[in-house]
Design an enzyme around this catalytic site. Structure first.
Site, PDB file in Angstrom:
ATOM      1  CD  GLN A  17      13.329   0.798  -7.002  1.00  0.00           C
ATOM      2  OE1 GLN A  17      13.343   1.001  -5.793  1.00  0.00           O
ATOM      3  NE2 GLN A  17      12.229   0.827  -7.747  1.00  0.00           N
ATOM      4  CB  THR A  30       6.324   7.268  -0.243  1.00  0.00           C
ATOM      5  OG1 THR A  30       5.412   6.740   0.711  1.00  0.00           O
ATOM      6  CG2 THR A  30       7.698   6.688  -0.026  1.00  0.00           C
ATOM      7  CE1 TYR A  31      -0.483  11.735  -3.198  1.00  0.00           C
ATOM      8  CE2 TYR A  31       0.802  12.365  -5.132  1.00  0.00           C
ATOM      9  CZ  TYR A  31      -0.414  12.259  -4.483  1.00  0.00           C
ATOM     10  OH  TYR A  31      -1.553  12.669  -5.093  1.00  0.00           O
ATOM     11  CD  GLN A  91      11.210  -6.354   4.063  1.00  0.00           C
ATOM     12  OE1 GLN A  91      11.837  -7.077   4.840  1.00  0.00           O
ATOM     13  NE2 GLN A  91      11.290  -5.043   4.096  1.00  0.00           N
ATOM     14  CB  ALA A 103       1.092   6.684  -8.406  1.00  0.00           C
ATOM     15  N   GLY A 136       5.597   8.669 -11.250  1.00  0.00           N
ATOM     16  CA  GLY A 136       4.617   7.710 -10.724  1.00  0.00           C
ATOM     17  C   GLY A 136       4.347   6.653 -11.787  1.00  0.00           C
ATOM     18  CD  GLU A 155      11.132   5.903   0.182  1.00  0.00           C
ATOM     19  OE1 GLU A 155      11.892   6.463  -0.634  1.00  0.00           O
ATOM     20  OE2 GLU A 155      10.403   4.933  -0.101  1.00  0.00           O
ATOM     21  CE1 TYR A 208      12.906   3.229 -10.653  1.00  0.00           C
ATOM     22  CE2 TYR A 208      13.512   5.193 -11.910  1.00  0.00           C
ATOM     23  CZ  TYR A 208      12.644   4.526 -11.064  1.00  0.00           C
ATOM     24  OH  TYR A 208      11.502   5.170 -10.617  1.00  0.00           O
TER      25      TYR A 208
HETATM   26  P1  FAD Z   1      10.710   9.122 -14.953  1.00  0.00           P
HETATM   27  O1  FAD Z   1      11.983   9.655 -14.444  1.00  0.00           O
HETATM   28  O2  FAD Z   1       9.786  10.052 -15.662  1.00  0.00           O
HETATM   29  O3  FAD Z   1      11.068   7.895 -15.907  1.00  0.00           O
HETATM   30  C1  FAD Z   1      10.046   7.004 -16.365  1.00  0.00           C
HETATM   31  C2  FAD Z   1      10.474   6.337 -17.660  1.00  0.00           C
HETATM   32  O4  FAD Z   1      10.485   7.303 -18.722  1.00  0.00           O
HETATM   33  C3  FAD Z   1      11.888   5.769 -17.640  1.00  0.00           C
HETATM   34  O5  FAD Z   1      11.870   4.604 -18.407  1.00  0.00           O
HETATM   35  C4  FAD Z   1      12.751   6.849 -18.301  1.00  0.00           C
HETATM   36  O6  FAD Z   1      13.889   6.306 -18.948  1.00  0.00           O
HETATM   37  C5  FAD Z   1      11.780   7.455 -19.294  1.00  0.00           C
HETATM   38  N1  FAD Z   1      11.974   8.925 -19.445  1.00  0.00           N
HETATM   39  C6  FAD Z   1      12.139   9.807 -18.433  1.00  0.00           C
HETATM   40  N2  FAD Z   1      12.174  11.070 -18.902  1.00  0.00           N
HETATM   41  C7  FAD Z   1      12.031  10.974 -20.247  1.00  0.00           C
HETATM   42  C8  FAD Z   1      11.970  11.921 -21.287  1.00  0.00           C
HETATM   43  N3  FAD Z   1      12.021  13.252 -21.007  1.00  0.00           N
HETATM   44  N4  FAD Z   1      11.817  11.473 -22.559  1.00  0.00           N
HETATM   45  C9  FAD Z   1      11.722  10.147 -22.820  1.00  0.00           C
HETATM   46  N5  FAD Z   1      11.750   9.192 -21.872  1.00  0.00           N
HETATM   47  C10 FAD Z   1      11.904   9.597 -20.591  1.00  0.00           C
HETATM   48  N6  FAD Z   1       6.123   5.995  -6.756  1.00  0.00           N
HETATM   49  C11 FAD Z   1       5.057   6.549  -6.131  1.00  0.00           C
HETATM   50  O7  FAD Z   1       3.930   6.398  -6.603  1.00  0.00           O
HETATM   51  N7  FAD Z   1       5.204   7.283  -4.979  1.00  0.00           N
HETATM   52  C12 FAD Z   1       6.420   7.503  -4.411  1.00  0.00           C
HETATM   53  O8  FAD Z   1       6.506   8.173  -3.381  1.00  0.00           O
HETATM   54  C13 FAD Z   1       7.566   6.937  -5.045  1.00  0.00           C
HETATM   55  N8  FAD Z   1       8.814   7.145  -4.560  1.00  0.00           N
HETATM   56  C14 FAD Z   1       9.905   6.630  -5.216  1.00  0.00           C
HETATM   57  C15 FAD Z   1      11.183   6.886  -4.700  1.00  0.00           C
HETATM   58  C16 FAD Z   1      12.309   6.359  -5.342  1.00  0.00           C
HETATM   59  C17 FAD Z   1      13.680   6.666  -4.782  1.00  0.00           C
HETATM   60  C18 FAD Z   1      12.158   5.566  -6.507  1.00  0.00           C
HETATM   61  C19 FAD Z   1      13.363   4.987  -7.192  1.00  0.00           C
HETATM   62  C20 FAD Z   1      10.891   5.317  -7.031  1.00  0.00           C
HETATM   63  C21 FAD Z   1       9.755   5.843  -6.397  1.00  0.00           C
HETATM   64  N9  FAD Z   1       8.473   5.630  -6.902  1.00  0.00           N
HETATM   65  C22 FAD Z   1       7.379   6.172  -6.245  1.00  0.00           C
HETATM   66  C23 FAD Z   1       8.257   4.769  -8.091  1.00  0.00           C
HETATM   67  C24 FAD Z   1       8.140   5.580  -9.397  1.00  0.00           C
HETATM   68  O9  FAD Z   1       7.019   6.426  -9.334  1.00  0.00           O
HETATM   69  C25 FAD Z   1       8.008   4.617 -10.561  1.00  0.00           C
HETATM   70  O10 FAD Z   1       9.167   3.859 -10.732  1.00  0.00           O
HETATM   71  C26 FAD Z   1       7.581   5.244 -11.900  1.00  0.00           C
HETATM   72  O11 FAD Z   1       7.253   4.196 -12.815  1.00  0.00           O
HETATM   73  C27 FAD Z   1       8.631   6.113 -12.560  1.00  0.00           C
HETATM   74  O12 FAD Z   1       8.736   7.335 -11.936  1.00  0.00           O
HETATM   75  P2  FAD Z   1      10.032   8.254 -12.232  1.00  0.00           P
HETATM   76  O13 FAD Z   1       9.809   9.557 -11.588  1.00  0.00           O
HETATM   77  O14 FAD Z   1      11.235   7.483 -11.887  1.00  0.00           O
HETATM   78  O15 FAD Z   1       9.869   8.395 -13.821  1.00  0.00           O
END
Ligand code: FAD
Length: 297
Positions: A175, A48-49, A211, A51, A109, A17, A144
């Site tokens: 994560q 990455t991008y 870090q 949010a 995001g 990444e 996660y």
């Molecule tokens: P989701 O998968 O939507 O989950 C968010 C929360 O909602 C969780 O608590 C989940 O349990 C709950 N949930 C999910 N779907 C549903 C549903 N249908 N109904 C009810 N509850 C639900 N952030 C950035 O800004 N840019 C990046 O490039 C970036 N890259 C990342 C790469 C990785 C590998 C990881 C692990 C994280 C990254 N993040 C990035 C961080 C991420 O955007 C944040 O952790 C954010 O808060 C959650 O995004 P998600 O897509 O995991 O959310």
């Protein structure tokens, strides 16, 4: 190539990444990093991008395009949705398609404090569903091992993963974590809730104490005493401290490989030295695993 097809071919998928340079820096600052990382021929590189939405997606798109079209490595373009309208996303998908990008990490995001910048999507699963309804991209998603911070407990969080799989996500990236037992526990839960797609472990070699604090604060991942002690021991010597962090990550990866996981996604922090050293430590083992007949997926 779709990343889901890499998982069909290989027992162990190894990827990197990277993140785009800060808005104030030129895109050129990433070129040296890309040259060095592409030499190592990972299975794919993700970009990455931020949010916040808006024009800075250009950098994610441009770097993803370089990875794919200049270096001939699959690119996984991260795409967040929480501040985007369907129209924003539709336009971005068109642009990614024009660059030949085939793989997207579908992300929600972090929720912006300012309600006014909320878009049309609530969860990553909504984005995945929308993308699948209009385009043929292969979609990755996040998971996660210690639970997402907004979920009441890990089990609920794992149950929610099913929404994004049902919406079309074909592989997951975790994560970062520092204790493999957390990942094994997570894999058991994922199996219990029929999450049957490949899951890559997110590993970040920590190369200095500052870090360690920052990463733990941002990701919520606990940094074990053993790693902190090693970093503290070598804090007067930058190179030794970095090598201690790389050694810890290597040990983690070797144990994960022995446990038979699907792959590792290395958070390189745009640091070619860290990526190369970690890569060199494990590449013979990756080859050995991938020479064996494929048994899953
Ligand atoms: P989701 O998968 O939507 O989950 C968010 C929360 O909602 C969780 O608590 C989940 O349990 C709950 N949930 C999910 N779907 C549903 C549903 N249908 N109904 C009810 N509850 C639900 N952030 C950035 O800004 N840019 C990046 O490039 C970036 N890259 C990342 C790469 C990785 C590998 C990881 C692990 C994280 C990254 N993040 C990035 C961080 C991420 O955007 C944040 O952790 C954010 O808060 C959650 O995004 P998600 O897509 O995991 O959310």
């Amino acid at each position: 190539m779709y990343i889901r097809d890499i998982f069909k071919k290989k027992n162990f998928v190894f990827s990197f990444e990277i993140f785009p340079p800060k808005p104030t820096s030129s895109i050129n600052t990433i070129y040296k990093t890309l040259e060095a990382l592409s030499d190592l021929r990972p299975d794919y590189i993700s970009v990455t991008y931020g949010a916040g939405g808006g024009s800075n997606y250009n950098k994610t798109k441009e770097i993803s395009s370089l990875i794919k079209n200049k270096y001939g490595i699959e690119a996984l373009a991260h795409l967040t949705c929480i501040s985007s309208t369907k129209e924003d996303i539709r336009r971005t998908l068109e642009e990614l398609k024009e660059e030949g990008i085939k793989n997207i990490l579908a992300l929600r995001g972090d929720i912006p404090v300012d309600e006014a910048v909320r878009g049309d999507f609530k969860y990553a699963s909504d984005l995945a569903e929308y993308i699948m309804s209009i385009h043929k991209f292969d979609l990755g998603g996040t998971c996660y091992p210690e639970g997402h911070y907004s979920c009441k407990n890990l089990e609920e969080d794992v149950k929610n993963l099913k929404y994004k799989i049902d919406a079309g996500v074909t592989h997951l990236t975790s994560q970062l974590f520092f204790d493999n037992n957390l990942f094994y526990n997570f894999l058991d839960l994922a199996a219990k809730y029929n999450i049957n797609v490949p899951i890559q472990a997110g590993i970040m070699p920590i190369t200095n104490l500052k870090q360690a604090e920052k990463v733990s604060g941002l990701s919520g991942s606990k940094v074990p005493e053993k790693l902190l002690n090693a970093l503290e021991k070598f804090q007067d010597d930058k190179d030794a401290m970095a090598d201690a962090g790389i050694a810890y990550a290597t040990e983690q990866i070797v144990e994960l490989m022995a446990a038979g996981i699907d792959g590792v996604h290395l958070y390189t922090m745009n640091n070619p030295y860290v990526a190369r050293k970690t890569h060199d430590n494990i590449i013979s083992m990756i080859h050995a695993i991938n020479r064996k007949p494929k048994t899953r997926y």
